[in-house]
Scaffold this motif. Structure first.
Motif, short mmCIF file in Angstrom:
data_model
loop_
_atom_site.label_atom_id
_atom_site.label_comp_id
_atom_site.label_asym_id
_atom_site.label_seq_id
_atom_site.Cartn_x
_atom_site.Cartn_y
_atom_site.Cartn_z
N ASP A 26 38.31 7.12 21.01
CA ASP A 26 37.02 7.28 20.34
C ASP A 26 36.02 6.29 20.94
OD1 ASP A 26 37.99 9.23 18.66
OD2 ASP A 26 38.20 7.90 16.92
N LYS A 78 23.44 19.20 11.40
CA LYS A 78 22.64 18.74 12.53
C LYS A 78 21.99 19.94 13.16
CE LYS A 78 26.83 18.18 15.34
NZ LYS A 78 27.59 17.25 16.19
N CYS A 113 15.83 17.37 17.32
CA CYS A 113 17.18 17.01 16.88
C CYS A 113 17.10 16.19 15.61
CB CYS A 113 17.90 16.21 17.97
SG CYS A 113 19.60 15.82 17.51
N ILE A 121 19.87 10.37 21.89
CA ILE A 121 20.93 11.37 22.07
C ILE A 121 21.78 11.02 23.30
CG2 ILE A 121 21.39 13.79 22.63
CD1 ILE A 121 18.82 14.45 21.00
N SER A 122 21.14 10.61 24.39
CA SER A 122 21.88 10.35 25.62
C SER A 122 22.61 9.01 25.61
CB SER A 122 20.95 10.42 26.83
OG SER A 122 20.02 9.36 26.82
N GLU A 168 26.45 8.11 20.43
CA GLU A 168 27.38 9.18 20.06
C GLU A 168 26.91 9.95 18.83
OE1 GLU A 168 30.03 9.76 22.07
OE2 GLU A 168 29.17 8.13 23.26
N ALA A 174 24.75 12.38 18.02
CA ALA A 174 24.67 13.85 18.04
C ALA A 174 26.02 14.49 18.33
CB ALA A 174 23.63 14.30 19.07
N ASN A 175 26.99 13.71 18.81
CA ASN A 175 28.32 14.25 19.14
C ASN A 175 29.30 14.20 17.98
OD1 ASN A 175 27.42 14.51 21.82
ND2 ASN A 175 28.07 12.44 22.31
N ARG A 176 28.96 13.48 16.92
CA ARG A 176 29.90 13.34 15.81
C ARG A 176 30.11 14.67 15.10
NH1 ARG A 176 32.23 8.91 17.63
NH2 ARG A 176 31.12 6.98 17.20
#
Length: 195
Positions: A77, A109, A115, A161-162, A165, A167-169
Motif C-alpha cells: 500500500d 467520487k 474531480c 490527483i497526480s 493516492e 483519487a485511487n482509494r
C-alpha cells in the motif's frame, strides 16, 4: 506541525506486531532523516523509531491505530509522507498538527466535470467542517467544497490527483481526517462559554 502538502507517496514495506504497537516500515525517500524525527504518514504524526538500509520504521500505538487507517495498511500500500515544518518554511497548505480526529469513509467520487470526493460527515468531526474551511484528508490539505448533514465534499486539482493516492482509494476507504485547528479552537471555546 505540518502543512498538508504531501512530499512523497511511498510503499509500505513491512508490518510487524509489537507488544502494544505495530511496527510500520516504509521505503525511505530521504537521505537526511534522523531517529526521533516527526513525519506525517497519511496525516498522522509519527516518530522515526528505526532507520535501516533504505527503510524507516515507526511504532504505531493502540490509540493511533484506533483513530486512523494505519492499522488497515498492507505491504505494498502507498502512503502520503510529509516532514515536519521548519521555521522559515513556506506554509502552502494550512496548519496541520498530525493529530487525527477520526476517519470518514469515501462515499462517492466523480471525475467530470471536475474531480470531487464525497466523504461521510461523521459526528466526531461534523461540527468542525465548515463551508470553504480547511481539512486534512490522509495528510493532504484541502478545502471543503460542499457540505450536508450526511456528507462533505472536496475538489481535487490535477496536481493533487497526480501527487497523491486520494483519487485511487476504493469506495469505503476510511480516510484519516484532521479538521482545522482554528475551527476546533473556536468551537471548543464557545462550548465552554455555554456551560
Amino acid at each position: 506541525m505540518f502543512t498538508g502538502i504531501v512530499e512523497q507517496s511511498v510503499a509500505v514495506v513491512g508490518i510487524a506486531d509489537g507488544p502494544r504497537f505495530k511496527r510500520l516500515t516504509i521505503a525511505n525517500p530521504w537521505q537526511d532523516v534522523g531517529p526521533g524525527e516527526s513525519i506525517s504518514i497519511n496525516g498522522a504524526c509519527l516518530t522515526v523509531a528505526e532507520i535501516l538500509d533504505a527503510k524507516l520504521g515507526f511504532d504505531v500505538v493502540l490509540e493511533t491505530l484506533s483513530r486512523t487507517n494505519l492499522g488497515l495498511l498492507r505491504i505494498g500500500d502507498r502512503v502520503h509522507l510529509e516532514r515536519a515544518l521548519r521555521v522559515g518554511d513556506r506554509i502552502d497548505g494550512h496548519f496541520v498538527q498530525g493529530h487525527i480526529d477520526g476517519t470518514a469513509k469515501l462515499l462517492d467520487k466523480q471525475f467530470e466535470p471536475d474531480c470531487r470526493l464525497r466523504l461521510e460527515n461523521v459526528a466526531a468531526i461534523s461540527k468542525y467542517i465548515i463551508p470553504k474551511g480547511s481539512v486534512s484528508i490522509d495528510g493532504v490539505s484541502l478545502t471543503i467544497a460542499g457540505i450536508s448533514s450526511e456528507y462533505f465534499e472536496v475538489a481535487l486539482i490535477p496536481t493533487t490527483i497526480s501527487r497523491t493516492e486520494l483519487a485511487n482509494r476504493p469506495m469505503g476507504w476510511p480516510f484519516n481526517i484532521e479538521t482545522d485547528v482554528l475551527s476546533k479552537t473556536i468551537v471548543s471555546w464557545l462550548e465552554r462559554q455555554q456551560k
